[in-house]
Design a protein around this motif. Structure first.
Motif, mmCIF file in Angstrom:
data_model
loop_
_atom_site.group_PDB
_atom_site.id
_atom_site.type_symbol
_atom_site.label_atom_id
_atom_site.label_comp_id
_atom_site.label_asym_id
_atom_site.label_seq_id
_atom_site.Cartn_x
_atom_site.Cartn_y
_atom_site.Cartn_z
ATOM 1 N N GLY A 40 0.820 -1.193 0.000
ATOM 2 C CA GLY A 40 0.000 0.000 0.000
ATOM 3 C C GLY A 40 0.857 1.247 0.000
ATOM 4 O O GLY A 40 1.814 1.358 0.773
ATOM 5 N N LEU A 41 0.525 2.191 -0.861
ATOM 6 C CA LEU A 41 1.181 3.486 -0.893
ATOM 7 C C LEU A 41 0.294 4.489 -0.170
ATOM 8 O O LEU A 41 -0.916 4.513 -0.381
ATOM 9 N N THR A 42 0.884 5.328 0.666
ATOM 10 C CA THR A 42 0.078 6.311 1.380
ATOM 11 C C THR A 42 0.954 7.463 1.841
ATOM 12 O O THR A 42 2.164 7.486 1.592
ATOM 13 N N LEU A 43 0.323 8.440 2.488
ATOM 14 C CA LEU A 43 1.018 9.564 3.096
ATOM 15 C C LEU A 43 0.943 9.428 4.604
ATOM 16 O O LEU A 43 0.017 8.817 5.141
ATOM 17 N N SER A 44 1.893 10.015 5.303
ATOM 18 C CA SER A 44 1.846 10.029 6.761
ATOM 19 C C SER A 44 0.751 10.971 7.229
ATOM 20 O O SER A 44 0.538 12.038 6.661
ATOM 21 N N GLY A 45 0.036 10.565 8.276
ATOM 22 C CA GLY A 45 -1.004 11.419 8.835
ATOM 23 C C GLY A 45 -1.910 10.631 9.749
ATOM 24 O O GLY A 45 -1.944 9.392 9.702
ATOM 25 N N PRO A 46 -2.697 11.316 10.590
ATOM 26 C CA PRO A 46 -3.563 10.623 11.547
ATOM 27 C C PRO A 46 -4.664 9.812 10.884
ATOM 28 O O PRO A 46 -5.139 8.834 11.464
ATOM 29 N N ASP A 47 -5.071 10.200 9.665
ATOM 30 C CA ASP A 47 -6.131 9.474 8.970
ATOM 31 C C ASP A 47 -5.587 8.444 7.999
ATOM 32 O O ASP A 47 -6.358 7.708 7.383
ATOM 33 N N TYR A 52 2.718 4.886 16.818
ATOM 34 C CA TYR A 52 2.487 5.426 18.157
ATOM 35 C C TYR A 52 2.861 4.365 19.170
ATOM 36 O O TYR A 52 2.261 3.299 19.221
ATOM 37 N N ARG A 53 3.907 4.645 19.948
ATOM 38 C CA ARG A 53 4.409 3.702 20.955
ATOM 39 C C ARG A 53 4.595 2.296 20.374
ATOM 40 O O ARG A 53 4.199 1.296 20.964
ATOM 41 N N GLY A 54 5.202 2.264 19.205
ATOM 42 C CA GLY A 54 5.499 0.990 18.574
ATOM 43 C C GLY A 54 4.333 0.352 17.843
ATOM 44 O O GLY A 54 4.495 -0.709 17.232
ATOM 45 N N GLN A 55 3.159 0.992 17.865
ATOM 46 C CA GLN A 55 1.967 0.454 17.231
ATOM 47 C C GLN A 55 1.729 1.171 15.907
ATOM 48 O O GLN A 55 1.869 2.395 15.820
ATOM 49 N N LEU A 56 1.391 0.427 14.853
ATOM 50 C CA LEU A 56 1.065 1.020 13.559
ATOM 51 C C LEU A 56 -0.407 1.385 13.558
ATOM 52 O O LEU A 56 -1.274 0.537 13.813
ATOM 53 N N LEU A 57 -0.708 2.640 13.265
ATOM 54 C CA LEU A 57 -2.077 3.137 13.334
ATOM 55 C C LEU A 57 -2.372 4.017 12.129
ATOM 56 O O LEU A 57 -1.528 4.237 11.279
ATOM 57 N N GLY A 58 -3.579 4.555 12.094
ATOM 58 C CA GLY A 58 -4.053 5.367 10.975
ATOM 59 C C GLY A 58 -5.252 4.668 10.352
ATOM 60 O O GLY A 58 -5.237 3.459 10.104
ATOM 61 N N THR A 59 -6.321 5.428 10.094
ATOM 62 C CA THR A 59 -7.572 4.836 9.608
ATOM 63 C C THR A 59 -7.368 4.027 8.341
ATOM 64 O O THR A 59 -7.830 2.882 8.229
ATOM 65 N N GLN A 60 -6.682 4.597 7.359
ATOM 66 C CA GLN A 60 -6.505 3.892 6.090
ATOM 67 C C GLN A 60 -5.600 2.678 6.250
ATOM 68 O O GLN A 60 -5.820 1.635 5.614
ATOM 69 N N TYR A 61 -4.593 2.776 7.103
ATOM 70 C CA TYR A 61 -3.733 1.617 7.369
ATOM 71 C C TYR A 61 -4.547 0.485 7.982
ATOM 72 O O TYR A 61 -4.441 -0.674 7.548
ATOM 73 N N LEU A 62 -5.349 0.784 8.993
ATOM 74 C CA LEU A 62 -6.131 -0.254 9.664
ATOM 75 C C LEU A 62 -7.147 -0.875 8.715
ATOM 76 O O LEU A 62 -7.398 -2.085 8.763
ATOM 77 N N LEU A 63 -7.704 -0.059 7.840
ATOM 78 C CA LEU A 63 -8.638 -0.578 6.843
ATOM 79 C C LEU A 63 -7.905 -1.493 5.860
ATOM 80 O O LEU A 63 -8.374 -2.591 5.529
ATOM 81 N N GLY A 64 -6.737 -1.045 5.414
ATOM 82 C CA GLY A 64 -5.945 -1.869 4.502
ATOM 83 C C GLY A 64 -5.483 -3.161 5.136
ATOM 84 O O GLY A 64 -5.430 -4.210 4.485
ATOM 85 N N GLU A 65 -5.164 -3.108 6.419
ATOM 86 C CA GLU A 65 -4.743 -4.316 7.129
ATOM 87 C C GLU A 65 -5.872 -5.328 7.189
ATOM 88 O O GLU A 65 -5.658 -6.535 7.051
ATOM 89 N N ARG A 66 -7.090 -4.840 7.380
ATOM 90 C CA ARG A 66 -8.243 -5.750 7.393
ATOM 91 C C ARG A 66 -8.416 -6.439 6.050
ATOM 92 O O ARG A 66 -8.688 -7.635 5.980
ATOM 93 N N PHE A 67 -8.251 -5.678 4.975
ATOM 94 C CA PHE A 67 -8.394 -6.295 3.657
ATOM 95 C C PHE A 67 -7.277 -7.285 3.391
ATOM 96 O O PHE A 67 -7.512 -8.367 2.850
ATOM 97 N N ALA A 68 -6.053 -6.925 3.761
ATOM 98 C CA ALA A 68 -4.938 -7.847 3.553
ATOM 99 C C ALA A 68 -5.181 -9.164 4.273
ATOM 100 O O ALA A 68 -4.901 -10.242 3.741
ATOM 101 N N THR A 69 -5.695 -9.083 5.497
ATOM 102 C CA THR A 69 -6.032 -10.294 6.244
ATOM 103 C C THR A 69 -7.100 -11.093 5.509
ATOM 104 O O THR A 69 -7.052 -12.326 5.457
ATOM 105 N N GLU A 70 -8.049 -10.388 4.918
ATOM 106 C CA GLU A 70 -9.143 -11.037 4.177
ATOM 107 C C GLU A 70 -8.619 -11.899 3.033
ATOM 108 O O GLU A 70 -9.134 -12.993 2.771
ATOM 109 N N ILE A 71 -7.574 -11.417 2.338
ATOM 110 C CA ILE A 71 -7.046 -12.170 1.194
ATOM 111 C C ILE A 71 -5.840 -13.021 1.568
ATOM 112 O O ILE A 71 -5.202 -13.623 0.710
ATOM 113 N N GLY A 72 -5.505 -13.054 2.855
ATOM 114 C CA GLY A 72 -4.475 -13.966 3.343
ATOM 115 C C GLY A 72 -3.049 -13.530 3.138
ATOM 116 O O GLY A 72 -2.155 -14.373 2.978
#
Length: 338
Positions: A40-47, A52-72
């Motif tokens: 996934g290509l993206t820009l840095s930002g809260p959305d 944050y404290r070693g955790q990967l966050l951001g709305t679009q990242y979390l959404l993309g992570e869900r899809f990646a899990t969906e396709i294995g």
């Protein structure tokens, strides 16, 4: 990617020049699954994406992570500087999808730009996505910050006059390797866990010194020992020593301690970003009081998208308060414990 397939066909992004786009071989869903990762290509930002404290966050990242899990597959993020770089790198086949809400008119898709020649990937995203997913991810992210950062039993900041905690002997012993006053390390420990060896954060940090699992692995601290008081303190001092070495260009000991504390909490690269911004604006990058305003400003696009910034968006308020609280408690400990 573990494949020799070319990855250069793209869907034309809204801002792209059609003449800049070339058609080559496709790299569709099956090849992505075979390679084991979605890029996934993206820009840095809260959305979009940040750490944050070693955790990967951001709305679009979390959404993309869900899809990646969906396709294995796993999700790999490539952070770009601006929309022009997003376009260029998608055109070059450096990513499969731009994880940003660019097109908000098509409610059957999350607004991402998907590479051309990927009809099966497009179909998989369309089949998986539902508009309610975006609200679910945003709610999940908000809840992370609403609940207490660390689950812990709160102990008194001092046991008695002259005795700070049950772990004073460990602080005294292991501070010798870093040249710190043991009371400063005790102050940091209280800020991390309130002297609760069973403390655990929602991000996965554990023990007296709230060491992240990845940091524990790096330090050779067994994950089964992360709640062990002595081993947590010993590992923390080794990590502090590493940070101290990385910040050896800061010659004043007091100032370097502040930068080490800030890096322990917020990440060395974020702190270095703030130092570069401070220096650009004529401030002294080796004085914490002149750098901490820039730590706070790293939550603003004007600053976290500056070309001097390498680590992107930062939630800096916590880091500034972290250093302030440790210093305030340390002054009290100096008066009460020898």
């Amino acid at each position: 990617m573990a494949s020799c397939t070319q990855r250069q066909d793209i869907v034309t992004p809204p801002w792209a020049n059609q003449q800049q786009i070339s058609d080559t071989a496709e790299f569709d869903l099956a090849a992505i699954q075979q390679a084991g990762e979605l890029i996934g290509l993206t820009l840095s930002g809260p959305d979009t994406y940040y750490t944050y404290r070693g955790q990967l966050l951001g709305t679009q990242y979390l959404l993309g992570e869900r899809f990646a899990t969906e396709i294995g597959v796993r999700l790999r993020i490539e952070v770009c500087r601006d929309s022009a770089e997003l376009k260029t790198r998608l055109a070059a086949g450096d990513g499969d999808v731009i994880l940003m809400s660019i097109d908000t008119t098509n409610h059957s898709m999350p607004g991402w730009v998907i590479g051309k020649g990927k009809p099966l990937l497009t179909a998989a995203i369309r089949q998986w996505y539902r508009p309610a997913l975006l609200d679910e991810v945003k709610k999940e992210e908000r809840q992370m910050f609403l609940r207490p950062l660390v689950r812990r039993r709160v102990y008194a900041p001092m046991l008695s006059r002259g005795v700070i905690s049950h772990y004073d002997s460990y602080f005294r012993t292991y501070c010798k390797s870093i040249g710190w006053d043991w009371r400063l390390l005790a102050s940091q420990c209280y800020q991390e866990s309130t002297f609760d060896p069973q403390a655990q954060s929602w991000a996965g940090a554990k023990g007296l010194m709230q060491i992240m699992p990845g940091t524990a692995d790096h330090l050779g601290l067994s994950r089964t020992d992360m709640h062990n008081p002595e081993k947590s303190i010993e590992a923390a001092t080794r990590y502090i020593k590493e940070l101290d070495g990385e910040l050896s260009d800061i010659h004043d000991r007091y100032e370097r301690e502040n930068f080490v504390l800030a890096s322990y909490n917020g990440g060395l690269q974020h702190v270095r970003d703030a130092m570069r911004l401070a220096q650009r604006d004529g401030k002294n990058p080796q004085v914490w009081d002149q750098v901490k305003p820039y730590v706070l400003k790293l939550n603003l696009p004007r600053y976290y998208r500056d070309t001097l910034v390498h680590a992107g968006y930062m939630r800096g308020q916590e880091t500034v308060e972290y250093v302030d609280h440790i210093r305030q408690r340390y002054m009290k400990y100096r008066k009460s414990a020898r």
